[in-house]
Scaffold this motif. Structure first.
Motif, PDB file in Angstrom:
ATOM      1  N   THR A 306       0.752  -1.133  -0.037  1.00 21.32           N
ATOM      2  CA  THR A 306      -0.077  -0.018   0.008  1.00 21.32           C
ATOM      3  C   THR A 306       0.729   1.229   0.060  1.00 21.32           C
ATOM      4  OG1 THR A 306      -0.207  -0.098   2.480  1.00 21.32           O
ATOM      5  CG2 THR A 306      -1.861  -1.130   1.187  1.00 21.32           C
ATOM      6  N   ASP A 307       2.171   1.076  -0.297  1.00 24.68           N
ATOM      7  CA  ASP A 307       3.002   2.441  -0.253  1.00 24.68           C
ATOM      8  C   ASP A 307       2.949   3.247  -1.581  1.00 24.68           C
ATOM      9  OD1 ASP A 307       4.291   0.764  -2.070  1.00 24.68           O
ATOM     10  OD2 ASP A 307       6.200   0.525  -0.930  1.00 24.68           O
ATOM     11  N   SER A 337     -10.532   1.695   0.068  1.00 23.90           N
ATOM     12  CA  SER A 337      -9.387   2.165   0.986  1.00 23.90           C
ATOM     13  C   SER A 337      -7.997   1.541   0.526  1.00 23.90           C
ATOM     14  CB  SER A 337      -9.561   1.860   2.444  1.00 23.90           C
ATOM     15  OG  SER A 337      -9.484   0.665   2.673  1.00 23.90           O
ATOM     16  N   TYR A 414      -6.174   7.947  -4.271  1.00 24.90           N
ATOM     17  CA  TYR A 414      -5.588   7.104  -3.608  1.00 24.90           C
ATOM     18  C   TYR A 414      -4.032   7.771  -2.925  1.00 24.90           C
ATOM     19  CZ  TYR A 414      -3.192   3.237  -1.149  1.00 24.90           C
ATOM     20  OH  TYR A 414      -2.638   2.528  -0.407  1.00 24.90           O
ATOM     21  N   THR A 417      -4.827  10.882  -0.597  1.00 26.79           N
ATOM     22  CA  THR A 417      -5.482  10.575   0.673  1.00 26.79           C
ATOM     23  C   THR A 417      -4.244  10.034   1.705  1.00 26.79           C
ATOM     24  OG1 THR A 417      -6.272   8.500  -0.082  1.00 26.79           O
ATOM     25  CG2 THR A 417      -7.596  10.584  -0.048  1.00 26.79           C
ATOM     26  N   ARG A 418      -3.212   9.379   1.085  1.00 24.97           N
ATOM     27  CA  ARG A 418      -2.161   8.745   1.906  1.00 24.97           C
ATOM     28  C   ARG A 418      -0.757   9.456   1.894  1.00 24.97           C
ATOM     29  NH1 ARG A 418      -6.098   6.175   1.658  1.00 24.97           N
ATOM     30  NH2 ARG A 418      -6.761   4.216   2.283  1.00 24.97           N
ATOM     31  N   ASP A 419      -1.085  10.729   1.258  1.00 26.25           N
ATOM     32  CA  ASP A 419       0.046  11.551   1.206  1.00 26.25           C
ATOM     33  C   ASP A 419       1.438  10.831   0.574  1.00 26.25           C
ATOM     34  OD1 ASP A 419       1.359  14.191   1.210  1.00 26.25           O
ATOM     35  OD2 ASP A 419       2.335  13.753   3.314  1.00 26.25           O
ATOM     36  N   ILE A 420       1.131  10.227  -0.599  1.00 26.18           N
ATOM     37  CA  ILE A 420       2.175   9.564  -1.262  1.00 26.18           C
ATOM     38  C   ILE A 420       2.673  10.395  -2.381  1.00 26.18           C
ATOM     39  CG2 ILE A 420       2.958   7.370  -2.464  1.00 26.18           C
ATOM     40  CD1 ILE A 420       0.719   5.786  -0.852  1.00 26.18           C
TER      41      ILE A 420
END
Length: 428
Positions: A306-307, A337, A414, A417-420
């Motif tokens: 999920t990275d 999610s 995605y 929202t994950r600040d990736i």
């Protein structure tokens, strides 16, 4: 071309009557990807309404190369106050100043009127560079009304506007992530239920004549041949659902098309097509039509990484008669999610109300009171892309374009929202 202008173009509407003219101006936008979020408030604005106070709102203008101004943002109206606090808003830097940090940004303050004849309260000017200083300090601007300033010797201002906050972040694109090494993993699931009709009959949606592929095969090729360019290993796990599978004739909702449970991947879209056609000859179309098992299968794989380095796209091709709607909604809400998107292509003449609900464009999908974190489903009916002219290549190109249209935005949502952030692409 940038900076050029067209002649005045006469407007047409009523035959034989001139309806005004439109002048088109063009300016090349900078490739600046920064996005600004700011919040403003005002204090002691002029009272414009006879009854009550004022209903203020702000209008932002970007200055153009030729000295004119173009509206680039309007705030909401705050009713009946001379001391409004507007909601924070977000605007691309290229829209605010086209990447030129010293270019004038003009802001007008208006009092809203129901009939549209909004009253001008005053104006002030600034620049992106000046606004950006608010990251460390409040900035207060005097709102000036030139007409009042000329008429009244003791005129000071028509109130003040304070920049409460100002922050900048970079806007990344789908291509940034792909260049940075994000891998797209494409999985196919094909509907093998009896409602599709016997594959040997010309009325079946799985029927392939010597002259034309079936609707299922056409949809698979159209979408797959586009998305395989983003899948680095070109190996696609491919499943069928809703059939009795040899040797024991058990009903399966996620059987590998290549009959290899340990490795369900097929080499390229041609490999998927080959396995699909082989499965049609060996399995018995049955039912029910359950989506949840294959969605949960892909979601389980997506949950392992999920990275942001992996993103999964599940393509479901179906005739649309779904049996496990509650379980499917639950599976999609859970998958929302995860780094995953679902494409559903509906083939055949059925009504697709259930598919439209799963799509979630109008109403966010929910299950047991829990809402999907993101909209991850894109549905398209195949029949909308059957070209009457018989131009199959053009029809399938349109299908692929529309089917894949939401994938970049879903991937970006995605990552955001994950600040990736995208990794830097390795120098060639």
């Amino acid at each position: 071309s940038p900076g050029s202008r067209t002649p005045w173009c006469p407007g047409r509407g009523v035959p034989g009557k001139r309806c005004g003219t439109i002048l088109l101006l063009a300016e090349e936008l900078s490739n600046c990807r920064d996005i600004v979020t700011m919040q403003l408030c005002a204090n002691k604005l002029d009272k414009k309404d006879f009854f009550g106070k004022s209903d203020p709102f702000l209008v932002f203008y970007r200055s153009n190369e030729d000295g004119t101004f173009t509206i680039c943002h309007k705030t909401e109206v705050v009713k009946n106050t001379l001391n409004p606090v507007w909601q924070p808003f977000t605007i691309p830097v290229r829209a605010l100043c086209n990447g030129d940090y010293d270019r004038t940004v003009k802001i007008d303050v208006y009092d809203w009127d129901r009939d549209g004849s909004h009253d001008f309260i005053g104006e002030f000017a600034t620049s992106y560079r000046e606004l950006s200083r608010a990251q460390s300090q409040f900035t207060v601007y005097e709102v000036l009304n030139p007409r009042k300033k000329c008429k009244k010797k003791k005129y000071v201002n028509s109130g003040t506007v304070t920049l409460l906050s100002f922050s900048v972040e970079s806007e990344f694109t789908f291509v940034d992530y792909i260049r940075g090494g994000t891998q797209l993993n494409f999985t196919v699931a094909i509907d093998f239920t009896a409602s599709n009709g016997l594959p040997s009959q010309p009325t079946s949606l799985h029927y392939a004549s010597p002259y034309q592929l079936s609707a299922y095969a056409l949809a698979l090729k159209a979408v797959g041949e586009i998305i395989q360019d983003y899948d680095s290993d070109k190996l696609f796990p491919a499943y069928g659902f809703g059939a009795k599978v040899p040797p024991d004739g058990k009903i399966s909702h996620q059987f590998p098309l290549n009959n290899n449970v340990e490795n369900p991947s097929c080499a390229g879209i041609e490999g998927v097509l080959e396995s699909y056609l082989q499965s049609l000859r060996t399995v018995q179309l049955y039912g029910p039509t359950n989506f949840a098992p294959v969605i949960n299968q892909v979601a389980g794989i997506a949950a392992q990484v999920t990275d942001g380095s992996q993103y999964h796209v599940l393509l479901i091709i179906t005739d649309g008669v779904i049996s496990d709607m509650l379980q499917t909604k639950e599976a999609i809400v859970t998958a929302s999610s995860l780094p995953m998107s679902i494409i559903i292509v509906g083939v055949g003449p059925a009504e697709f109300e259930a598919m439209e609900e799963l799509d979630g464009d109008e109403v966010r999908l929910s299950s047991r009171g829990r809402y999907a974190e993101r909209d991850i489903v894109q549905f398209v009916p195949f029949r909308d892309y059957v070209d009457d002219s018989g131009n199959q290549v053009l029809s399938m190109a349109r299908l692929a374009k529309d089917v894949l249209a939401e994938i970049p935005e879903q991937l970006l949502s995605y990552m955001k929202t994950r600040d990736i952030k995208p990794r830097r692409a390795d120098p060639e």
